[in-house]
Design an enzyme around this catalytic site. Structure first.
Site, PDB file in Angstrom:
ATOM      1  CD1 TRP A 144      -1.738  -5.438  -3.020  1.00  0.00           C
ATOM      2  CD2 TRP A 144      -2.585  -4.426  -4.794  1.00  0.00           C
ATOM      3  NE1 TRP A 144      -1.731  -6.334  -4.043  1.00  0.00           N
ATOM      4  CE2 TRP A 144      -2.249  -5.744  -5.155  1.00  0.00           C
ATOM      5  CE3 TRP A 144      -3.158  -3.588  -5.771  1.00  0.00           C
ATOM      6  CZ2 TRP A 144      -2.449  -6.249  -6.434  1.00  0.00           C
ATOM      7  CZ3 TRP A 144      -3.347  -4.102  -7.050  1.00  0.00           C
ATOM      8  CH2 TRP A 144      -3.000  -5.414  -7.373  1.00  0.00           C
ATOM      9  CG  ASN A 154       3.019  -0.784   2.911  1.00  0.00           C
ATOM     10  OD1 ASN A 154       2.506  -1.802   2.470  1.00  0.00           O
ATOM     11  ND2 ASN A 154       4.231  -0.366   2.564  1.00  0.00           N
ATOM     12  N   GLY A 155       1.439  -3.172   4.995  1.00  0.00           N
ATOM     13  CA  GLY A 155       2.038  -4.402   5.517  1.00  0.00           C
ATOM     14  C   GLY A 155       0.949  -5.357   5.975  1.00  0.00           C
ATOM     15  CE  LYS A 171       1.051  -7.146 -14.285  1.00  0.00           C
ATOM     16  NZ  LYS A 171       2.179  -8.098 -14.372  1.00  0.00           N
ATOM     17  CG  HIS A 225      11.811 -37.648 -30.273  1.00  0.00           C
ATOM     18  ND1 HIS A 225      11.977 -38.895 -30.825  1.00  0.00           N
ATOM     19  CD2 HIS A 225      12.150 -37.788 -28.961  1.00  0.00           C
ATOM     20  CE1 HIS A 225      12.372 -39.749 -29.893  1.00  0.00           C
ATOM     21  NE2 HIS A 225      12.488 -39.099 -28.753  1.00  0.00           N
ATOM     22  NE  ARG A 264       4.339   1.545  -1.459  1.00  0.00           N
ATOM     23  CZ  ARG A 264       5.364   0.745  -1.245  1.00  0.00           C
ATOM     24  NH1 ARG A 264       6.384   0.730  -2.081  1.00  0.00           N
ATOM     25  NH2 ARG A 264       5.389  -0.054  -0.206  1.00  0.00           N
ATOM     26  CB  CYS A 294      -0.849   0.060   1.264  1.00  0.00           C
ATOM     27  SG  CYS A 294      -1.928  -1.362   1.493  1.00  0.00           S
ATOM     28  CD  GLU A 305       7.272 -17.220 -16.415  1.00  0.00           C
ATOM     29  OE1 GLU A 305       6.380 -17.684 -17.133  1.00  0.00           O
ATOM     30  OE2 GLU A 305       7.309 -16.023 -16.073  1.00  0.00           O
ATOM     31  CE  LYS A 346       7.976 -13.471 -17.888  1.00  0.00           C
ATOM     32  NZ  LYS A 346       6.827 -13.431 -17.247  1.00  0.00           N
ATOM     33  CD  GLU A 393       5.502 -12.156 -21.164  1.00  0.00           C
ATOM     34  OE1 GLU A 393       4.284 -12.144 -20.945  1.00  0.00           O
ATOM     35  OE2 GLU A 393       6.346 -12.218 -20.249  1.00  0.00           O
TER      36      GLU A 393
END
Lengths: 608, 608
Positions: A74, A100-101, A603, A504, A27, A2, A481, A485, A488
């Site tokens: 958040w 925040n936390g 996003k 193969h 944030r 946050c 993955e 990356k 992208e």
């Protein structure tokens, strides 16, 4: 994550707080609020929605004053709503807190305070802090704050304003960032530098446990015992844009570097001593778990790759057959889902259209739904039967990094939970895995501390036309993955291959100088991987291996090696992906690509 | 597929037969043999192994004579062995037969002949023919042959030599190739032109049902009623190398064009009237089938792609959960296989090391094994509990084509079988699918007849650097195979994507002019596919669609369309892959690649 701000000085607080929050919206942005001291009372304005909603509210219901605190949220505990928005106040309305936390022992504290007669209105952990300060308040607000925070477990950055001593803003932090700005016309408080850069470039960067007391003309910093300490003034040389990225060139790099914290936060409170894991938001009973005869993991893109690791782990630990599927395929293939199935959906945003649609399809067929998501109150979270939150905080870069690693961590938590409930793993084994999980954050940091090595390799190889990622077992899932990356953000056509499958067909593409990234973290597959590496080196491939520190002998077989700390092979994916993220990042930068906003991509994909 | 030869003339038959067989070894090479007439008796030399084994045998046990027939075998009924090698003779040893093809009613005929007192020594369908001719022999060998073949169902090219009329070789064909060579010093018989090219360029190409009677100085051709017909002499202008490829530039193109026959052969005898399917070599009882609670399909490369279609079909028709896995991954991940599992392994050669190892792993865990293979007597076939043979004949080109389509066909047969036994599909639906399967061969031919269109598109696009294949559902599985073909032989880096997944990352690679092949054969996914096509065209991609004939309106959305005949969407993969094979082939040719022997690859991968 946050964002919090604070101001005390000679000017009007409201515009300063709103301007600061705007700079912190990266944030969090699901709700926002401010508290000002005016005419002997705390004036609270807070609302669900982005910052503009708060601005509208304040336009309708003005508030004045030269001292105040503010928050952009958040959600973690409690969905986004007006009530759950910060600031939170004690029942008397005399103490306002922004936070925040995550307070891990907030349930315990809340129950204790309820026994003392305290009434709560929100679902948040933060409200507990306001009441706890009230509980300890005996005439000195600073004492009360020090007493209260010494009872908190978890992470927090706090700003506190009270009617008792309205010429003070008190700030304290542990494991969440907080800085103090030293201005001409007042003093400032914020989660991050950009929020105050308009007003001052001189800041104190608070350390864990430090307490700052801001008055109009002075800032005093105390250590956790209440003893004054002398802080050095840090002069900020960044511009605003760089400051938003914490000094990093891109959000992606910032987020890569946030992974030790994101992983720690996601594990926080969930790994008590002993073999158990604690997943508060999951209401699956032991009986429910034993009745599951099939698990589907459904997701898109990066989240799907986390699901592939989940499949491996859950099958291995809980012996339940798992099928990981791409959401857009799952939805239309009439999968054999029924009321004995558990469907796990993974979505960072919780709004991915394909995943949502797949989830609804599974629900219609009678499956129970467990969501793994990063956004409290998102559609996926609301519609699922159970939710396992990743605590990665907002992810700004389009290419997902910290969301992925925290999704992986969630898969481990789930797999151990299911394995223990079904009696398919021993408690010793569970404890071993838990110990490995606890070490991840530090080991990720160790890899990050060494990112120069990766950058150098990227600089030597960024002109590659085609790149192949190879791995077996869990390494294969991580390869996928790593390849995504690279695609992208660097627009290099790369592809991941199960190392044994290359011969193969795709081996035909390997020619002199082709770049191959080989993942070698699974000891029991080491010899097989060496053979596959040999297959490509004899065709002239340039091979970079990602291997465990203890596998030094691999240097003889490849051109370059990036080492990751030794670990149990089950958890290796969380470490192995870090160099791949860095490699993709630095190759893209070397190619001059717009890393945070790659072409053609959004996003969170809220269309099918 | 097998290869047959025959000679009658003034020279020594043995070297001519051996030389001819050498040229036919591409048609089979698991055993070989010859029969010559010498001193009133038939001399048979035959042995398991490649042709060199026969040459060695003949060196040790000489045989002379100026009339003879020969055979190189690709096992169908009965594993490769000395006994099962051709020629086969009647019990009296007076009639020798070599045969290429499959006699579908051989079990019935064998039982009938056994009731008449005939004894059989081999497992072959061919021995039945020799005995049947014996049964009908009443003093005229030609009459006996005509009587016998009129009782045969299936496909055959036969050459017959008898002691009764040793100055004659009789030949007859149906659905298997056979040509007659008209020489100066004698006359010749062969499955294919290269076998006789050294001796003559003048040939008769026999048609279905025609019977040729070769003597030293004359060849008479009769129709199926025994009436002489006048054949036109075809003058061969090809050189030997071109002739081996049937006039095609490469084995791959020849094999692509053999698919109508390969599919027909694989279906032959397995689709009786009504809803049932007949799979002789599968001993799974109704009870066994009902006890299966999970199916694993394990394979590598192209065969794995056939397995993906199998997964879709079996789940759809039989409602049994199916997991398709790459053999090299399956083996090492300790899959949840047990005695209630059925493991289907797919391998053209039956010797693929990864597949074999995976199969043994599954067997060890108690799973029943069903093999789908193209080679009788191969390791996979020997070690499996049940075998479903594809009858594609030997595949020479490294890039698999006809093996894939026949593997697909096997998946349909299995899925229908399982669905019927478990009562999860109606008989009407099964009949509908069977009718669709019966039409495939003709529809493939229709696509092949139109290959100029594909060649033109290949010529316009062969310089592509990167190619993306898109599809949803079954189209996605076929995309993977199309992409692999292109990679293998053209060395273009291509990749297949579930169309809905592209926007979750890989869309970043699409730029102006990127070539995208979109498969659109699934009517219920048509609109979704159109959206995905739109995603790439708006980023500048050049899109070639493969669509059903009735989807003409797609022309508005893409740059080019290759149409395939309308069909039920379940069987569309068998048709959709044909243009993709052709596209890969013609693009590779345009790029000057060595199509039949791509770099780095081997036909059958017998190492892990």
């Amino acid at each position: 994550m946050c964002g919090i701000v604070g101001y005390i000085g000679d000017g009007q607080a409201t515009p300063i707080l709103l301007e600061g929050l705007k700079r912190l919206e990266y944030r969090g942005y699901d709700s926002a609020g401010v508290a000002l001291y005016e005419d002997g009372k705390l004036q609270i304005r807070k609302t669900k929605g982005r910052l503009t909603a708060l601005e509208d509210l304040i336009k309708r219901e003005c508030v004045a004053g030269s001292v105040g605190i503010g928050h952009t949220r958040w959600a973690t505990h409690g969905e986004p709503s007006d009530i759950n928005a910060h600031p939170h106040v004690n029942s008397k309305g005399t103490i306002a807190v922004v936070h925040n936390g995550i307070i891990e022992n907030y349930m315990y504290l809340k129950e204790r305070l309820q026994q003392e007669g305290y009434k709560f209105v929100s679902d948040t952990d933060t409200e507990v802090i306001a009441q706890l300060i009230d509980y300890f308040y005996k005439g000195d607000i600073l004492d009360a704050v020090i007493n209260a925070v010494s009872r908190l477990e978890g992470s927090y950055a706090l700003a506190i304003l009270s009617t008792y001593e309205p010429d003070k803003v008190i700030a304290v932090r542990r494991d969440s960032p907080l800085i103090v700005g030293l201005g001409e016309d007042g003093n400032y408080l914020a989660s991050d530098i950009p929020a105050i850069l308009k007003h001052t470039r001189n800041v104190y960067i608070l350390e864990d446990g430090e307490i700052a007391v801001l008055t109009r003309d002075k800032v005093t910093v105390l250590d956790s015992l209440g003893k004054e300490i002398k802080k050095e003034v840090f002069e900020v040389k960044w511009d605003v844009e760089a400051a938003e990225k914490g000094g990093y060139q891109h959000f992606m790099l910032k987020e890569i570097n946030e992974q030790p914290k994101a992983v720690r936060d996601t594990l926080a409170g969930r790994l008590p001593d002993g073999s158990d894991v604690k997943l508060d938001d999951i209401k699956l009973s032991a009986d429910d778990i034993n009745k599951i005869n099939k698990i589907f993991i459904v997701a898109c893109g990066t989240a799907y790759h986390a699901g592939l690791v989940g499949k491996n782990l859950i099958e291995r630990l809980a012996k339940i057959p798992v099928e990981a599927d791409i959401a857009s395929e799952f939805r239309y293939r009439d999968p054999l889902v029924d009321e004995h199935s558990l469907t796990i959906v993974i979505s960072q945003s919780g709004e991915t259209a394909d995943t949502l649609a797949a989830m609804r399809e599974a629900k219609k067929k009678g499956s129970r739904i467990l969501a793994v998501t990063n956004v409290v109150g998102s559609s996926v979270a609301r519609e699922a039967d159970d939710v396992l939150y990743t605590w990665a905080g907002p992810e700004i870069a389009v290419a997902s990094t910290k969301a992925y690693t925290t999704q992986l961590v969630s898969m481990y938590l789930l797999a151990i939970k299911l394995g223990l409930e079904r009696g398919t793993i021993t408690e010793d084994y569970a404890e071993m895995l838990k110990s490995e999980l606890r070490q991840l954050s530090e080991k990720i940091q160790k890899i990050l501390d060494n990112q120069d090595t990766v950058q150098k390799l990227a600089d030597n190889n960024y002109t590659a036309k085609d790149v192949f990622f190879l791995g077996r077992g869990l390494d294969y899932s991580v390869s996928m993955e790593g390849s995504l990356k690279l695609k992208e953000i660097s627009y290099i056509h790369s592809e991941a291959y199960a190392a044994g499958e290359l011969k193969h067909g795709t081996l035909a593409l390997i020619e002199n100088g082709t770049l191959v990234i080989a993942l070698v973290t699974q000891k029991h597959l080491y010899d097989k991987m060496l053979s596959n590496i040999k297959e490509v080196t004899t065709r002239g491939a340039h091979v970079i291996a990602v291997a465990l520190e203890s596998m030094r002998e691999i240097e003889k077989a490849v051109d370059d090696v990036i080492y990751i700390p030794d670990c149990a092979e089950e958890v290796a994916p969380v470490l192995a992906v870090i160099p791949l993220q860095l490699l993709a990042y630095y190759m893209a930068v070397a190619r001059g690509c717009d890393v945070d906003k790659p072409r053609n991509l959004a996003k969170s994909v809220t269309v099918e």
